[in-house]
Design a protein around this motif. Sequence first.
Motif, PDB file in Angstrom:
ATOM      1  N   ASP A 154      -3.037  10.892   9.782  1.00 37.18           N
ATOM      2  CA  ASP A 154      -4.306  10.900   9.043  1.00 37.18           C
ATOM      3  C   ASP A 154      -4.133  10.272   7.665  1.00 37.18           C
ATOM      4  O   ASP A 154      -5.003   9.522   7.191  1.00 37.18           O
ATOM      5  N   ALA A 155      -3.006  10.564   6.994  1.00 35.38           N
ATOM      6  CA  ALA A 155      -2.755  10.004   5.665  1.00 35.38           C
ATOM      7  C   ALA A 155      -2.639   8.480   5.735  1.00 35.38           C
ATOM      8  O   ALA A 155      -3.189   7.767   4.883  1.00 35.38           O
ATOM      9  N   ILE A 156      -1.927   7.989   6.729  1.00 30.49           N
ATOM     10  CA  ILE A 156      -1.771   6.537   6.871  1.00 30.49           C
ATOM     11  C   ILE A 156      -3.119   5.875   7.130  1.00 30.49           C
ATOM     12  O   ILE A 156      -3.478   4.881   6.482  1.00 30.49           O
ATOM     13  N   ILE A 157      -3.891   6.432   8.048  1.00 30.53           N
ATOM     14  CA  ILE A 157      -5.196   5.853   8.385  1.00 30.53           C
ATOM     15  C   ILE A 157      -6.127   5.868   7.179  1.00 30.53           C
ATOM     16  O   ILE A 157      -6.801   4.877   6.876  1.00 30.53           O
ATOM     17  N   ASN A 158      -6.169   6.983   6.455  1.00 30.00           N
ATOM     18  CA  ASN A 158      -7.081   7.106   5.307  1.00 30.00           C
ATOM     19  C   ASN A 158      -6.689   6.203   4.141  1.00 30.00           C
ATOM     20  O   ASN A 158      -7.555   5.692   3.428  1.00 30.00           O
ATOM     21  N   ASP A 159      -5.358   5.991   3.921  1.00 34.21           N
ATOM     22  CA  ASP A 159      -4.916   5.183   2.793  1.00 34.21           C
ATOM     23  C   ASP A 159      -4.900   3.685   3.088  1.00 34.21           C
ATOM     24  O   ASP A 159      -4.902   2.865   2.163  1.00 34.21           O
ATOM     25  N   VAL A 160      -4.875   3.330   4.370  1.00 32.46           N
ATOM     26  CA  VAL A 160      -4.821   1.920   4.745  1.00 32.46           C
ATOM     27  C   VAL A 160      -6.203   1.352   5.069  1.00 32.46           C
ATOM     28  O   VAL A 160      -6.443   0.158   4.916  1.00 32.46           O
ATOM     29  N   SER A 161      -7.121   2.213   5.501  1.00 32.71           N
ATOM     30  CA  SER A 161      -8.424   1.714   5.958  1.00 32.71           C
ATOM     31  C   SER A 161      -9.532   2.719   5.641  1.00 32.71           C
ATOM     32  O   SER A 161      -9.282   3.779   5.097  1.00 32.71           O
ATOM     33  N   ASP A 162     -10.739   2.329   6.011  1.00 28.52           N
ATOM     34  CA  ASP A 162     -11.891   3.219   5.899  1.00 28.52           C
ATOM     35  C   ASP A 162     -12.234   3.844   7.240  1.00 28.52           C
ATOM     36  O   ASP A 162     -13.270   4.504   7.383  1.00 28.52           O
ATOM     37  N   ASP A 163     -11.372   3.631   8.230  1.00 25.72           N
ATOM     38  CA  ASP A 163     -11.629   4.158   9.576  1.00 25.72           C
ATOM     39  C   ASP A 163     -11.496   5.676   9.603  1.00 25.72           C
ATOM     40  O   ASP A 163     -10.743   6.266   8.798  1.00 25.72           O
ATOM     41  N   LYS A 164     -12.178   6.292  10.523  1.00 23.96           N
ATOM     42  CA  LYS A 164     -12.060   7.724  10.735  1.00 23.96           C
ATOM     43  C   LYS A 164     -10.923   7.977  11.727  1.00 23.96           C
ATOM     44  O   LYS A 164     -10.867   7.353  12.783  1.00 23.96           O
ATOM     45  N   LYS A 199       4.450  21.013   2.106  1.00 21.57           N
ATOM     46  CA  LYS A 199       5.053  20.008   2.974  1.00 21.57           C
ATOM     47  C   LYS A 199       5.694  20.630   4.208  1.00 21.57           C
ATOM     48  O   LYS A 199       5.991  19.931   5.177  1.00 21.57           O
ATOM     49  N   GLY A 200       5.911  21.945   4.157  1.00 14.21           N
ATOM     50  CA  GLY A 200       6.416  22.624   5.345  1.00 14.21           C
ATOM     51  C   GLY A 200       5.400  22.617   6.474  1.00 14.21           C
ATOM     52  O   GLY A 200       5.743  22.824   7.641  1.00 14.21           O
ATOM     53  N   ARG A 201       4.120  22.378   6.126  1.00 14.65           N
ATOM     54  CA  ARG A 201       3.058  22.312   7.139  1.00 14.65           C
ATOM     55  C   ARG A 201       2.688  20.871   7.486  1.00 14.65           C
ATOM     56  O   ARG A 201       1.733  20.633   8.210  1.00 14.65           O
ATOM     57  N   LEU A 202       3.425  19.925   6.938  1.00  9.41           N
ATOM     58  CA  LEU A 202       3.144  18.519   7.211  1.00  9.41           C
ATOM     59  C   LEU A 202       3.558  18.181   8.642  1.00  9.41           C
ATOM     60  O   LEU A 202       4.726  18.284   8.999  1.00  9.41           O
ATOM     61  N   THR A 203       2.612  17.776   9.440  1.00 11.50           N
ATOM     62  CA  THR A 203       2.858  17.468  10.843  1.00 11.50           C
ATOM     63  C   THR A 203       2.713  15.976  11.094  1.00 11.50           C
ATOM     64  O   THR A 203       2.256  15.219  10.229  1.00 11.50           O
ATOM     65  N   ALA A 204       3.070  15.563  12.310  1.00 12.66           N
ATOM     66  CA  ALA A 204       2.900  14.164  12.688  1.00 12.66           C
ATOM     67  C   ALA A 204       1.433  13.769  12.603  1.00 12.66           C
ATOM     68  O   ALA A 204       1.092  12.675  12.148  1.00 12.66           O
ATOM     69  N   GLY A 205       0.549  14.678  13.013  1.00 14.48           N
ATOM     70  CA  GLY A 205      -0.880  14.394  12.957  1.00 14.48           C
ATOM     71  C   GLY A 205      -1.370  14.210  11.530  1.00 14.48           C
ATOM     72  O   GLY A 205      -2.175  13.316  11.248  1.00 14.48           O
ATOM     73  N   THR A 228       0.849  -1.187   0.000  1.00 13.64           N
ATOM     74  CA  THR A 228       0.000   0.000   0.000  1.00 13.64           C
ATOM     75  C   THR A 228       0.889   1.242   0.000  1.00 13.64           C
ATOM     76  O   THR A 228       1.737   1.404   0.883  1.00 13.64           O
ATOM     77  N   VAL A 229       0.711   2.100  -1.015  1.00 14.18           N
ATOM     78  CA  VAL A 229       1.487   3.338  -1.114  1.00 14.18           C
ATOM     79  C   VAL A 229       0.694   4.453  -0.442  1.00 14.18           C
ATOM     80  O   VAL A 229      -0.439   4.742  -0.823  1.00 14.18           O
ATOM     81  N   ILE A 230       1.296   5.070   0.559  1.00 14.35           N
ATOM     82  CA  ILE A 230       0.649   6.133   1.327  1.00 14.35           C
ATOM     83  C   ILE A 230       1.293   7.456   0.938  1.00 14.35           C
ATOM     84  O   ILE A 230       2.508   7.628   1.078  1.00 14.35           O
ATOM     85  N   GLN A 231       0.496   8.394   0.427  1.00 16.97           N
ATOM     86  CA  GLN A 231       1.025   9.674  -0.040  1.00 16.97           C
ATOM     87  C   GLN A 231       0.236  10.827   0.567  1.00 16.97           C
ATOM     88  O   GLN A 231      -0.902  11.079   0.159  1.00 16.97           O
ATOM     89  N   PRO A 232       0.791  11.532   1.552  1.00 15.98           N
ATOM     90  CA  PRO A 232       0.106  12.705   2.115  1.00 15.98           C
ATOM     91  C   PRO A 232      -0.214  13.714   1.020  1.00 15.98           C
ATOM     92  O   PRO A 232       0.637  14.028   0.183  1.00 15.98           O
ATOM     93  N   ARG A 233      -1.431  14.224   1.015  1.00 15.02           N
ATOM     94  CA  ARG A 233      -1.874  15.099  -0.072  1.00 15.02           C
ATOM     95  C   ARG A 233      -1.685  16.583   0.226  1.00 15.02           C
ATOM     96  O   ARG A 233      -1.946  17.418  -0.625  1.00 15.02           O
ATOM     97  N   ILE A 234      -1.240  16.922   1.416  1.00 13.12           N
ATOM     98  CA  ILE A 234      -1.056  18.338   1.757  1.00 13.12           C
ATOM     99  C   ILE A 234      -0.031  18.955   0.807  1.00 13.12           C
ATOM    100  O   ILE A 234       1.029  18.381   0.556  1.00 13.12           O
ATOM    101  N   MET A 291       5.320   7.632   1.139  1.00  9.64           N
ATOM    102  CA  MET A 291       6.108   8.351   0.140  1.00  9.64           C
ATOM    103  C   MET A 291       5.757   9.832   0.190  1.00  9.64           C
ATOM    104  O   MET A 291       4.597  10.208   0.011  1.00  9.64           O
ATOM    105  N   ILE A 292       6.770  10.668   0.429  1.00  9.64           N
ATOM    106  CA  ILE A 292       6.551  12.106   0.583  1.00  9.64           C
ATOM    107  C   ILE A 292       7.342  12.857  -0.479  1.00  9.64           C
ATOM    108  O   ILE A 292       8.573  12.838  -0.498  1.00  9.64           O
ATOM    109  N   GLU A 293       6.628  13.511  -1.411  1.00  9.52           N
ATOM    110  CA  GLU A 293       7.274  14.376  -2.405  1.00  9.52           C
ATOM    111  C   GLU A 293       7.495  15.769  -1.814  1.00  9.52           C
ATOM    112  O   GLU A 293       6.889  16.135  -0.813  1.00  9.52           O
ATOM    113  N   GLU A 294       8.344  16.546  -2.476  1.00  3.88           N
ATOM    114  CA  GLU A 294       8.714  17.891  -1.990  1.00  3.88           C
ATOM    115  C   GLU A 294       9.218  17.813  -0.549  1.00  3.88           C
ATOM    116  O   GLU A 294       8.972  18.708   0.268  1.00  3.88           O
TER     117      GLU A 294
END
Length: 419
Positions: free
Chosen positions: A231-241, A221-227, A212-218, A270-273
């Motif tokens: 969220d990106a991992i949870i949304n790309d791996v499952s349907d859980d909220k 990337k300077g605003r990419l936080t741990a939170g 499963t490729v997980i790609q944060p959509r923000i 995978m994180i671009e930029e």
Amino acid sequence: MSAKKKNRDKWEAFRMKSPTPLNLKRLLAERGIPQVRLREGLTLVDGKQPSEATVTQMLLRDIWPAKTPKSFLKKQVGDFLREHEVSDEEIKTALQIDKNPGNLRIAPLSKKRKAARAPAPVDENIPQLPETEMLSQEAKRHFNLLQDPFLDDIQGPDDVYLSGEQRYIREAMYQAAKHAGFLAVVGESGAGKTVLRKDLVDRIQRAGESITVIQPRIIDKGRLTAGAICDAIINDVSDDKPRMTLEAKARQIEKLLSGSSRAGNSHVLMIEEAHDLTIKTLKYLKRFWELEDGFKRLLAIILVGQPELKMTLDVKRNWDAREVINRCEIAELQPLNGNLGDYLALKFKRIGKQLDELFHESAYNEIRARLTRESHGQVTTMMYPLVVNNVVRRAMNIAAEVGEPKINAEIIGEVIKGV
């Protein structure tokens, strides 16, 4: 008339008609307004933004989009300039041809603009590269082409040019994704990083790998936080909220990844930029990478970014991030260098053309010479795919305009000036 004089007259005629910049280009430069800001402020009749090439044609050659009324765009340009405190008197002449394009005065920046935009030092040894432009219809007819060799040029894995070094990096990305590695892919803008990222996703799908490729959509990337990563991992791996607190998110991720791993799946973040990542976020990535189920790591991490990322991952610069830096392998994309001919051969082969139909041998040497420079005993080159694409497109357009049957050293010299 001799052939030599005819050739000289032909080039003089071309150089006289080639650049016809608008006063608008001068206004943007004098006020320190990037061209991309103008592009973002314009909308075509179909609701889309114009491309960078379209805006460049407007500013440099007074060529406007055919399907959008000029009056429609003129109003938007006026509104944009007013927002940037340009007087009505200057706006009236903004779309007229600049009669003295070489006499450009860069006005002092305000304190506000200085803070937002630090000017880069000027190096006279740097070649003046052409701005992005599209291959003209005249050039297509001149070279008997049905399509631009560099437009939508990658439709599958066979279209990806891979030198020996790029093959190594491609394989390193694949192995990192499969075996929970921690890898940073570094390269200049236009070096082919995004192509390799797309190739990895495509390769995983074609091979039927349970990754499963997980790609944060923000976007920033300077605003990419741990939170946000959680969220990106949870949304790309499952349907859980995603849960509300960072503690709850961390527990949720560990449970999801463990369950998915036991079902035979792997996961790669995978994180671009990634050159925009903060040191704080970089430190958090180590915590994600250390997630385990027994002896098995649950998450691979691949960072993709420009050379600033390599600087960020220099332990001498960021000693406080050494715990993550020392665990991250760096793979650096190199310029085409000796692979120029092979790269261009692949691009033109896709559209049914051999290089000797379009290029004199002297053109290759001129491209290499003009995209390479030596400073303080160190040789650097800008022979990256995107730069080469722009140079060749512009050279083809010029060859068509002056009636040259093939691209030669003289045309390349007209495209890349300053060296």
